[in-house]
Design a protein around this motif. Structure first.
Motif, PDB file in Angstrom:
ATOM      1  N   ARG A 263      11.530   5.701 -13.389  1.00 18.01           N
ATOM      2  CA  ARG A 263      10.256   6.022 -12.739  1.00 18.01           C
ATOM      3  C   ARG A 263       9.268   6.648 -13.716  1.00 18.01           C
ATOM      4  O   ARG A 263       8.072   6.662 -13.453  1.00 18.01           O
TER       5      ARG A 263
ATOM      6  N   PHE B  71      17.170   3.944  -1.385  1.00 15.27           N
ATOM      7  CA  PHE B  71      15.872   3.353  -1.063  1.00 15.27           C
ATOM      8  C   PHE B  71      16.038   1.895  -0.645  1.00 15.27           C
ATOM      9  O   PHE B  71      15.411   1.439   0.317  1.00 15.27           O
TER      10      PHE B  71
ATOM     11  N   MET C 273       7.770  16.730   5.481  1.00 13.79           N
ATOM     12  CA  MET C 273       6.756  15.870   6.104  1.00 13.79           C
ATOM     13  C   MET C 273       6.735  14.504   5.432  1.00 13.79           C
ATOM     14  O   MET C 273       6.628  13.473   6.083  1.00 13.79           O
TER      15      MET C 273
ATOM     16  N   ASN D 224       7.396   5.142   8.247  1.00 15.05           N
ATOM     17  CA  ASN D 224       6.836   3.965   7.608  1.00 15.05           C
ATOM     18  C   ASN D 224       7.833   2.809   7.590  1.00 15.05           C
ATOM     19  O   ASN D 224       7.510   1.678   7.961  1.00 15.05           O
TER      20      ASN D 224
ATOM     21  N   ALA E 244      14.185   2.137  -8.213  1.00 13.86           N
ATOM     22  CA  ALA E 244      14.607   2.410  -6.845  1.00 13.86           C
ATOM     23  C   ALA E 244      16.068   2.820  -6.822  1.00 13.86           C
ATOM     24  O   ALA E 244      16.891   2.237  -7.520  1.00 13.86           O
ATOM     25  N   THR E 245      16.386   3.830  -6.035  1.00 18.00           N
ATOM     26  CA  THR E 245      17.792   4.210  -5.855  1.00 18.00           C
ATOM     27  C   THR E 245      18.408   3.260  -4.836  1.00 18.00           C
ATOM     28  O   THR E 245      17.696   2.579  -4.097  1.00 18.00           O
TER      29      THR E 245
ATOM     30  N   PRO F 116       2.391   9.059   1.392  1.00 22.51           N
ATOM     31  CA  PRO F 116       1.708   7.841   1.842  1.00 22.51           C
ATOM     32  C   PRO F 116       0.212   8.037   2.127  1.00 22.51           C
ATOM     33  O   PRO F 116      -0.545   7.065   2.127  1.00 22.51           O
ATOM     34  N   ARG F 117      -0.204   9.294   2.360  1.00 28.74           N
ATOM     35  CA  ARG F 117      -1.620   9.504   2.668  1.00 28.74           C
ATOM     36  C   ARG F 117      -2.484   9.400   1.414  1.00 28.74           C
ATOM     37  O   ARG F 117      -3.646   9.025   1.469  1.00 28.74           O
TER      38      ARG F 117
ATOM     39  N   ILE G  51       8.774   3.743  -3.915  1.00 30.44           N
ATOM     40  CA  ILE G  51      10.084   4.040  -4.499  1.00 30.44           C
ATOM     41  C   ILE G  51      10.192   5.511  -4.880  1.00 30.44           C
ATOM     42  O   ILE G  51      11.219   6.147  -4.664  1.00 30.44           O
TER      43      ILE G  51
ATOM     44  N   PRO H 127      17.684   5.486 -11.994  1.00 29.74           N
ATOM     45  CA  PRO H 127      16.414   5.273 -11.291  1.00 29.74           C
ATOM     46  C   PRO H 127      15.348   6.314 -11.632  1.00 29.74           C
ATOM     47  O   PRO H 127      14.171   5.971 -11.769  1.00 29.74           O
ATOM     48  N   TYR H 128      15.787   7.579 -11.784  1.00 35.38           N
ATOM     49  CA  TYR H 128      14.810   8.641 -12.013  1.00 35.38           C
ATOM     50  C   TYR H 128      14.195   8.545 -13.414  1.00 35.38           C
ATOM     51  O   TYR H 128      13.039   8.881 -13.610  1.00 35.38           O
TER      52      TYR H 128
ATOM     53  N   ALA I 199       7.397  10.932   7.000  1.00 39.30           N
ATOM     54  CA  ALA I 199       6.383   9.881   6.888  1.00 39.30           C
ATOM     55  C   ALA I 199       6.999   8.607   6.314  1.00 39.30           C
ATOM     56  O   ALA I 199       6.736   7.507   6.805  1.00 39.30           O
ATOM     57  N   ILE I 200       7.870   8.773   5.298  1.00 36.83           N
ATOM     58  CA  ILE I 200       8.507   7.613   4.683  1.00 36.83           C
ATOM     59  C   ILE I 200       9.383   6.881   5.685  1.00 36.83           C
ATOM     60  O   ILE I 200       9.313   5.665   5.841  1.00 36.83           O
TER      61      ILE I 200
END
Lengths: 217, 312
Positions: free
Chosen positions: A79, B217, B2, B10, B213-214, A111-112, A106, A75-76, B6-7
């Protein structure tokens, strides 16, 4: 950046997709892979993205050996690679915005800051005004561009595209190709599989030509 | 840290949103989980209540010495002396036959019976409380006291409590078996409901895996879904039991008045409630984990299988 060394890929059905392929692509290069359909172009791209593993030889991507890569490391690696699929693989129950947001989710992107990242990617492919639309409302060319936006939103160092102009007309194909060129100009290593010879004549890029799974000149 | 929070927040919010998108099917799954959980929990609550009733009586087992009706007053006093000297006796109470008869005459049910009697048929009684309340010691004391002169009969009043106790133990084992079975059922229910959710998001899972995606996730939203469903099921079970007890208490009010005892059934206490909710969330989470993990295996296996199929 990408290095193939005597790579062979034999599917368990006994079909030989690639045999003894060796080449290397430097950082920031733009390379086309051409050949008839069934020549092994898609398999070659799949090896780069670790969707398949080589059966012989070695594939190095960003100095990581795909053949011996641990499953949890895949996965890494992915990305860092932007992928544009032949069949787009868009999510039809998600909006344009959400489709492009997915790679950021992913990779646990803050998110901000994500929305502005998504809009920047949509802006680059000219879909900024359509973030609330759903993929079904888009034309074939727009779907292709959405797919590109999703591939570049993570700012990958490698971009691979499988027949990105497959079913687009000449004018639209040129727009798409210009996009790839502009990504390449900012340093993204770009690998494009195509059977569209007219494009190759016009751009005169470096071409890796495949025929029945082997390199040909 | 943080970003991680947040994730997860969400994912939590989008899971709730997704559940609200198909409110009926989610409501029904929650009800099924709630009913499944309310059975063992309800049985547990009832047994807990019975146990607290029985413990009221269980406090001090008594040995009642019924004397011979023909015993003379000095012989009765001799028994008192023996009891005072006995090192195993904590304290004792004497109920003379006249007092017992008086009490009988005043009770509503037996007044008719006693009215027809020419003389008092009741014996004098010593009620003895032992220092050591183990059943072995009590049995020993009973045997010893039976041999005393003028003692007609010795009764251990704790016997019925012990019978009730062993019945309650049987009930506890039955509740435990029921709890294990229905806990497993909860895992299976969640497994299936999550499987349906997975099937509707098959494409999304495939694309997510392709773009890096892992498995963690991919699992995360489904684990939240399972845990939230389990938690909601636990709350539903609690509400079912609370409602059930309300009606039972209503119905038992008359019964309680007749026997003039306090017969209010109490619900789960705070610790038990927390335990129920935590356990139901955990079981939901487990079912979801199994479901997603199986799907991820199946995806790998299908890839392998299609490759094999090409061989033939």
């Amino acid at each position: 950046m990408i290095r193939f060394d005597g790579v062979g890929k034999k599917y368990s059905g006994g079909i030989v997709a690639l045999k003894d392929i060796s080449f290397s692509i430097e950082k920031g290069e733009m390379v086309f892979i051409s050949g008839h359909s069934g020549a092994g172009k898609t398999t070659l791209l799949k090896l780069v993205a670790a969707i398949e593993r080589p059966t012989s030889g070695s594939v190095l991507v960003k100095s990581q050996d795909i053949g011996s890569l641990r499953k949890s490391a895949i996965p890494y690696l992915r990305r860092k690679i932007g992928m544009i699929f032949q069949d787009h693989k868009l999510l039809f129950n998600k909006s344009v915005f959400e489709n492009v947001y997915l790679p950021l989710q992913i990779s646990a992107f803050d998110p901000r800051e994500a929305p502005s990242r998504v809009r920047a990617a949509l802006d680059k492919v000219g879909l900024l005004g359509r973030e609330r639309a759903y993929p079904v409302e888009l034309s074939g060319g727009e779907q292709q561009r959405l797919c590109i936006a999703r591939a570049i939103v993570n700012r990958p160092t490698i971009l691979i595209a499988d027949e990105p102009t497959g079913n687009l007309d000449a004018e639209y194909s040129e727009i798409i190709m210009n996009m790839f060129r502009s990504f390449n100009q900012v340093g993204v290593t770009t690998l494009i599989a195509t059977h569209d010879d007219s494009m190759l004549e016009k751009l005169r890029p470096r071409v890796i030509n495949l025929s029945h799974g082997a390199l040909s000149t | 840290m943080m970003a991680w929070l947040a994730i997860n927040l969400n994912v939590f919010v989008s899971t709730i949103r997704r559940m609200l998108r198909s409110p009926f099917s989610n409501f029904f799954s929650i009800c099924v989980i709630g009913i499944a959980l309310s059975l063992p929990t309800g049985t547990y609550v009832l047994f807990e209540n019975f146990q607290s009733f029985s413990s009221h009586f269980n406090g001090s087992p008594q040995i009642s010495l019924f004397l011979d009706t023909a015993a003379k007053p000095e012989q009765v006093k001799d028994i008192a002396k023996r009891l005072a000297k006995d090192p195993g006796v904590d304290h004792y109470r004497f109920v003379p036959k006249s007092e017992a008869f008086e009490r009988f005459r005043n009770s509503a049910e037996y007044s008719d019976v006693t009215a027809g009697l020419a003389e008092n048929p009741l014996p004098d009684v010593y009620i003895v409380f032992a220092k050591d309340n183990s059943s072995r010691n009590l049995e020993g004391m009973r045997t010893a006291m039976s041999a005393w002169p003028e003692v007609a009969h010795v009764q251990l009043d704790s016997e019925w409590v012990r019978k009730l106790d062993s019945l309650l133990k049987l009930g506890q084992v039955a509740t435990a078996i029921l709890a294990v079975l229905l806990g497993a059922a909860l895992i299976f229910i969640t497994f299936n409901t999550i499987r349906l959710h997975i099937l509707t998001q098959k494409d999304e899972i495939e694309v997510a895996k392709l773009i890096g995606a892992t498995n963690t996730f991919i699992r995360r939203p489904f684990l939240y879904l399972g845990a939230i469903q389990g938690l909601a099921g636990g709350i539903a079970a609690w509400s079912i039991i609370a409602t059930g007890l309300h009606f039972l208490n209503d119905a038992s009010r008359d019964l309680a008045q007749i026997y003039s005892v306090k017969l209010a059934l109490s619900n789960l206490d705070a610790t038990d409630t927390l335990f129920l909710l935590a356990l139901s969330s955990l079981l939901g989470w487990t079912g979801a984990w199994l479901s997603v993990t199986r799907h991820l295996w199946q995806m790998d296996w299908e890839n392998h299988f299609t490759k094999l199929a090409r061989q033939f």
